[in-house]
Design a protein around this motif. Structure first.
Motif, PDB file in Angstrom:
ATOM      1  N   ARG A 109      17.576  34.686 -20.800  1.00 43.66           N
ATOM      2  CA  ARG A 109      17.467  33.266 -21.087  1.00 43.66           C
ATOM      3  C   ARG A 109      17.496  32.467 -19.779  1.00 43.66           C
ATOM      4  NH1 ARG A 109      15.664  34.751 -24.986  1.00 43.66           N
ATOM      5  NH2 ARG A 109      16.201  34.321 -27.172  1.00 43.66           N
ATOM      6  N   PHE A 110      16.524  31.580 -19.632  1.00 40.29           N
ATOM      7  CA  PHE A 110      16.403  30.690 -18.484  1.00 40.29           C
ATOM      8  C   PHE A 110      16.570  29.275 -19.044  1.00 40.29           C
ATOM      9  CE2 PHE A 110      14.251  30.261 -14.166  1.00 40.29           C
ATOM     10  CZ  PHE A 110      14.392  28.886 -14.080  1.00 40.29           C
ATOM     11  N   ILE A 111      17.724  28.637 -18.766  1.00 35.90           N
ATOM     12  CA  ILE A 111      18.054  27.342 -19.354  1.00 35.90           C
ATOM     13  C   ILE A 111      17.479  26.211 -18.496  1.00 35.90           C
ATOM     14  CG2 ILE A 111      19.891  25.834 -20.184  1.00 35.90           C
ATOM     15  CD1 ILE A 111      19.659  28.580 -21.600  1.00 35.90           C
ATOM     16  N   THR A 112      16.751  25.306 -19.130  1.00 30.71           N
ATOM     17  CA  THR A 112      16.190  24.152 -18.430  1.00 30.71           C
ATOM     18  C   THR A 112      16.782  22.862 -19.004  1.00 30.71           C
ATOM     19  OG1 THR A 112      14.315  24.006 -19.954  1.00 30.71           O
ATOM     20  CG2 THR A 112      14.038  25.381 -17.977  1.00 30.71           C
ATOM     21  N   ALA A 113      16.579  21.755 -18.253  1.00 26.14           N
ATOM     22  CA  ALA A 113      17.182  20.486 -18.676  1.00 26.14           C
ATOM     23  C   ALA A 113      16.207  19.324 -18.689  1.00 26.14           C
ATOM     24  CB  ALA A 113      18.369  20.143 -17.767  1.00 26.14           C
ATOM     25  N   ALA A 114      15.030  19.474 -18.062  1.00 22.56           N
ATOM     26  CA  ALA A 114      14.031  18.403 -18.012  1.00 22.56           C
ATOM     27  C   ALA A 114      12.731  18.905 -18.633  1.00 22.56           C
ATOM     28  CB  ALA A 114      13.797  17.960 -16.574  1.00 22.56           C
ATOM     29  N   LYS A 115      12.003  18.017 -19.279  1.00 21.35           N
ATOM     30  CA  LYS A 115      10.795  18.425 -19.990  1.00 21.35           C
ATOM     31  C   LYS A 115       9.733  18.988 -19.042  1.00 21.35           C
ATOM     32  CE  LYS A 115       7.289  16.857 -23.269  1.00 21.35           C
ATOM     33  NZ  LYS A 115       6.199  17.545 -22.537  1.00 21.35           N
ATOM     34  N   ASP A 116       9.450  18.269 -17.929  1.00 24.52           N
ATOM     35  CA  ASP A 116       8.437  18.738 -16.984  1.00 24.52           C
ATOM     36  C   ASP A 116       8.834  20.079 -16.382  1.00 24.52           C
ATOM     37  OD1 ASP A 116       7.029  16.464 -17.524  1.00 24.52           O
ATOM     38  OD2 ASP A 116       7.521  15.437 -15.658  1.00 24.52           O
ATOM     39  N   GLU A 117      10.120  20.226 -16.105  1.00 24.81           N
ATOM     40  CA  GLU A 117      10.635  21.481 -15.567  1.00 24.81           C
ATOM     41  C   GLU A 117      10.402  22.615 -16.559  1.00 24.81           C
ATOM     42  OE1 GLU A 117      15.041  23.261 -14.413  1.00 24.81           O
ATOM     43  OE2 GLU A 117      14.744  21.969 -16.145  1.00 24.81           O
ATOM     44  N   HIS A 118      10.759  22.389 -17.797  1.00 16.77           N
ATOM     45  CA  HIS A 118      10.607  23.411 -18.830  1.00 16.77           C
ATOM     46  C   HIS A 118       9.154  23.845 -18.974  1.00 16.77           C
ATOM     47  CE1 HIS A 118       9.957  24.781 -23.012  1.00 16.77           C
ATOM     48  NE2 HIS A 118      11.078  25.433 -22.807  1.00 16.77           N
ATOM     49  N   ASP A 119       8.258  22.870 -19.002  1.00 17.49           N
ATOM     50  CA  ASP A 119       6.833  23.180 -19.147  1.00 17.49           C
ATOM     51  C   ASP A 119       6.316  23.963 -17.939  1.00 17.49           C
ATOM     52  OD1 ASP A 119       6.949  21.789 -21.507  1.00 17.49           O
ATOM     53  OD2 ASP A 119       6.004  19.970 -20.722  1.00 17.49           O
ATOM     54  N   TYR A 120       6.802  23.609 -16.746  1.00 14.01           N
ATOM     55  CA  TYR A 120       6.337  24.268 -15.519  1.00 14.01           C
ATOM     56  C   TYR A 120       6.839  25.715 -15.444  1.00 14.01           C
ATOM     57  CZ  TYR A 120       5.502  25.061 -10.528  1.00 14.01           C
ATOM     58  OH  TYR A 120       5.088  25.570  -9.330  1.00 14.01           O
ATOM     59  N   GLY A 147      20.425  23.986 -10.325  1.00 13.17           N
ATOM     60  CA  GLY A 147      19.820  22.662 -10.269  1.00 13.17           C
ATOM     61  C   GLY A 147      18.467  22.686 -10.956  1.00 13.17           C
ATOM     62  N   ILE A 148      17.954  21.517 -11.275  1.00 13.82           N
ATOM     63  CA  ILE A 148      16.637  21.426 -11.890  1.00 13.82           C
ATOM     64  C   ILE A 148      15.603  22.088 -10.974  1.00 13.82           C
ATOM     65  CG2 ILE A 148      14.803  19.852 -12.623  1.00 13.82           C
ATOM     66  CD1 ILE A 148      17.100  19.668 -14.487  1.00 13.82           C
ATOM     67  N   THR A 149      14.789  22.967 -11.515  1.00 12.50           N
ATOM     68  CA  THR A 149      13.735  23.618 -10.744  1.00 12.50           C
ATOM     69  C   THR A 149      12.602  22.631 -10.491  1.00 12.50           C
ATOM     70  OG1 THR A 149      14.252  25.816 -11.613  1.00 12.50           O
ATOM     71  CG2 THR A 149      12.035  25.472 -10.745  1.00 12.50           C
ATOM     72  N   VAL A 150      12.302  22.380  -9.205  1.00 10.37           N
ATOM     73  CA  VAL A 150      11.232  21.444  -8.846  1.00 10.37           C
ATOM     74  C   VAL A 150      10.126  22.117  -8.037  1.00 10.37           C
ATOM     75  CG1 VAL A 150      12.686  19.390  -8.897  1.00 10.37           C
ATOM     76  CG2 VAL A 150      12.488  20.684  -6.781  1.00 10.37           C
ATOM     77  N   SER A 151      10.462  23.230  -7.381  1.00  7.58           N
ATOM     78  CA  SER A 151       9.511  23.895  -6.493  1.00  7.58           C
ATOM     79  C   SER A 151       8.979  25.170  -7.123  1.00  7.58           C
ATOM     80  CB  SER A 151      10.180  24.219  -5.153  1.00  7.58           C
ATOM     81  OG  SER A 151      10.689  23.049  -4.545  1.00  7.58           O
ATOM     82  N   ASN A 152       7.949  25.716  -6.512  1.00  9.47           N
ATOM     83  CA  ASN A 152       7.362  26.972  -6.978  1.00  9.47           C
ATOM     84  C   ASN A 152       8.163  28.128  -6.383  1.00  9.47           C
ATOM     85  OD1 ASN A 152       5.738  28.942  -8.005  1.00  9.47           O
ATOM     86  ND2 ASN A 152       3.989  28.517  -6.697  1.00  9.47           N
ATOM     87  N   GLY A 153       9.328  28.366  -6.961  1.00  9.84           N
ATOM     88  CA  GLY A 153      10.245  29.377  -6.430  1.00  9.84           C
ATOM     89  C   GLY A 153       9.959  30.758  -6.962  1.00  9.84           C
ATOM     90  N   THR A 154       9.237  31.565  -6.176  1.00 10.07           N
ATOM     91  CA  THR A 154       8.841  32.894  -6.646  1.00 10.07           C
ATOM     92  C   THR A 154      10.040  33.801  -6.896  1.00 10.07           C
ATOM     93  OG1 THR A 154       8.550  33.616  -4.338  1.00 10.07           O
ATOM     94  CG2 THR A 154       6.604  32.780  -5.488  1.00 10.07           C
ATOM     95  N   TRP A 155      11.158  33.530  -6.224  1.00  6.16           N
ATOM     96  CA  TRP A 155      12.350  34.356  -6.429  1.00  6.16           C
ATOM     97  C   TRP A 155      12.899  34.190  -7.852  1.00  6.16           C
ATOM     98  CZ3 TRP A 155      12.192  29.628  -4.352  1.00  6.16           C
ATOM     99  CH2 TRP A 155      13.102  28.682  -4.785  1.00  6.16           C
ATOM    100  N   ARG A 175      15.163   8.790 -19.665  1.00  6.77           N
ATOM    101  CA  ARG A 175      15.029   9.582 -20.891  1.00  6.77           C
ATOM    102  C   ARG A 175      13.669  10.251 -21.008  1.00  6.77           C
ATOM    103  NH1 ARG A 175      19.032   6.992 -24.973  1.00  6.77           N
ATOM    104  NH2 ARG A 175      20.622   6.309 -23.507  1.00  6.77           N
ATOM    105  N   SER A 176      12.670   9.718 -20.297  1.00  7.47           N
ATOM    106  CA  SER A 176      11.365  10.382 -20.325  1.00  7.47           C
ATOM    107  C   SER A 176      11.425  11.722 -19.605  1.00  7.47           C
ATOM    108  CB  SER A 176      10.304   9.485 -19.678  1.00  7.47           C
ATOM    109  OG  SER A 176      10.515   9.359 -18.278  1.00  7.47           O
ATOM    110  N   PHE A 177      12.350  11.858 -18.637  1.00 11.92           N
ATOM    111  CA  PHE A 177      12.540  13.129 -17.936  1.00 11.92           C
ATOM    112  C   PHE A 177      13.535  14.027 -18.659  1.00 11.92           C
ATOM    113  CE2 PHE A 177      10.395  13.192 -13.816  1.00 11.92           C
ATOM    114  CZ  PHE A 177       9.895  11.897 -13.760  1.00 11.92           C
ATOM    115  N   PHE A 178      14.538  13.399 -19.301  1.00  8.78           N
ATOM    116  CA  PHE A 178      15.611  14.152 -19.949  1.00  8.78           C
ATOM    117  C   PHE A 178      15.651  13.814 -21.437  1.00  8.78           C
ATOM    118  CE2 PHE A 178      16.984  13.208 -15.575  1.00  8.78           C
ATOM    119  CZ  PHE A 178      17.104  14.500 -15.082  1.00  8.78           C
ATOM    120  N   PHE A 180       6.682  18.672  -9.025  1.00  8.00           N
ATOM    121  CA  PHE A 180       7.336  17.387  -8.761  1.00  8.00           C
ATOM    122  C   PHE A 180       6.829  16.781  -7.455  1.00  8.00           C
ATOM    123  CE2 PHE A 180      10.730  14.545  -7.414  1.00  8.00           C
ATOM    124  CZ  PHE A 180      11.021  13.878  -8.593  1.00  8.00           C
ATOM    125  N   ASP A 181       6.440  15.511  -7.506  1.00  9.89           N
ATOM    126  CA  ASP A 181       5.918  14.805  -6.338  1.00  9.89           C
ATOM    127  C   ASP A 181       6.944  13.770  -5.874  1.00  9.89           C
ATOM    128  OD1 ASP A 181       4.560  13.393  -4.408  1.00  9.89           O
ATOM    129  OD2 ASP A 181       2.667  13.329  -5.521  1.00  9.89           O
TER     130      ASP A 181
END
Length: 394
Positions: free
Chosen positions: A160-171, A142-150, A373-376, A335-336
């Motif tokens: 390779r770590f595949i992302t799907a949302a711009k904010d997620e990728h940047d984070y 799923g889209i990463t939203v939290s600060n998951g240290t694991w 589309r601003s998120f994806f 993510f808020d």
């Protein structure tokens, strides 16, 4: 390395020791075979599922790149086994065959961090010994939203770590410690199937996430009375709300309650006061089919809402235990939930039902596609192709 070894031994089980010796037995045969068996990709998800990014990627490759040598690992008792078996070569999850192909495959591709023959033994090879660093592709669950240290690079070593949302990728790029080239914004495999959908305006989908302090087997919750937990009392209370019953009858709607897979073992405890409410067994329902059909989603923290938002559908976040969740499970990330334009926030049952009532009165209207589309930024049907080309390119 000291941290990694300590973490490993804190979670080790007798079955892990058995898998360690199984791996040692298979190892010399796999090394010899690797001289002749080149170019194979191994794909998997959870051992019992073929429904997530792994399955969608495997299916796409088999249909669109049939010459690619690729296998899928899944438990033979899974309700999805026959579905994936019809697509290509399938091997038993956690078997000798799984270990053999894990060691032989040029690329190990999974939607799960633990998607491998045995999570503990593979963690020892991949993270502690830092072996097989350039062959593991993480498609994500799923889209990463939290600060998951694991999911930090030091705890995964993903190539390779595949992302799907711009904010997620940047984070993930800024926070998780991966080399910049390891994190790729390519889109999720399963998102390719979220176009040209037919919505059932009468269906409301309720999908609460799990609580690891309840859903994970441990000595602490061995004798847990689930009905005394806040999780049960809030969600079961919601299902038996008189106002919910009235809203469903007034607007002629159906509601399907589908808790996270890790909470499904508690399903028997839940009840509802309306025949318009179904308490769903995961074995009988395909998640993506439900997401595509439903007109509105109510969840708490589950990142599955992003799939819903990708289709511009309305979402309500019901978070009655926000502080406990942040302290015991996932630390807050970028993510808020309180302010996002992708959904409406509620801390109480009353607020949740008020938001639901408003949505029903407004006709369950779609969100603006501009917001979506601003998120994806990669809002198309070519995610699988991009992922395939990225793996193949290297």
């Amino acid at each position: 390395m000291q941290y990694s070894i300590k973490k490993l031994f804190n979670h080790i089980k007798w079955s892990d020791i058995g898998h360690f010796f199984l791996c040692l037995f298979v190892f010399p045969w796999a090394i010899c075979a690797k001289l002749f068996l080149r170019g194979y990709w191994l794909v998997c998800e959870d051992k019992n599922e073929a429904r997530d990014n792994g399955y969608h990627f495997f299916k796409w490759v088999r249909v669109h790149r049939p010459k690619q040598k690729i296998l899928y690992a899944i438990c033979k008792k899974s309700p999805d086994y026959d579905k994936v078996k019809g697509l290509g070569k399938v091997i038993g999850y956690g078997t000798i065959s799984h270990w053999f192909w894990y060691l032989v495959a040029d690329k190990n591709i999974s939607s799960q961090k633990g998607g491998k023959p045995n999570a503990a033994v593979c963690y020892f090879f991949e993270v502690v010994l830092k072996l097989r660093k350039k062959n593991r592709v993480f498609l994500q669950h799923g889209i990463t939203v939290s600060n998951g240290t694991w999911l930090y690079y030091k705890n995964t070593g993903f190539w390779r770590f595949i992302t799907a949302a711009k904010d997620e990728h940047d984070y993930v790029t800024a926070q998780f410690g991966y080399p910049k080239e390891n994190v790729k914004l390519l889109g999720f495999s399963r998102f390719d199937a979220l176009h040209d959908i037919e919505v059932d305006k009468d269906l409301i989908l309720v999908m609460p996430s799990w609580r690891q302090w309840l859903g994970r087997e441990s000595q602490e919750n061995k004798n847990l009375d689930f009905t005394t937990t806040s999780y049960y009392q809030h969600w079961n209370g919601f299902l038996n709300s008189e106002k919910l019953k009235e809203l469903l009858e007034k607007h002629d709607k159906k509601l399907l309650f589908y808790p996270h897979r890790n909470m499904q073992k508690f399903l028997r405890h839940f009840s509802a006061n309306s025949d318009r409410i179904e308490i769903a067994d995961w074995k009988k329902h395909d998640i993506q089919a439900l997401l595509k059909r439903a007109a509105l989603m109510i969840t708490d923290y589950s990142s599955v809402f992003f799939d819903f938002s990708y289709m511009s559908k309305p979402v309500i976040f019901y978070q009655f235990d926000e502080r406990e969740f942040r302290e015991k499970q996932y630390a807050e990330g970028y993510f808020d939930y309180h302010t996002t334009v992708l959904g409406d926030f509620a801390a109480t049952e009353e607020e949740t039902l008020d938001l639901l009532e408003k949505q029903l009165q407004d006709g369950l209207s779609l969100r603006s596609e501009e917001v979506t589309r601003s998120f994806f930024p990669l809002w198309d049907k070519h995610n699988n192709e991009r992922i395939y080309e990225e793996i193949k390119r290297k």
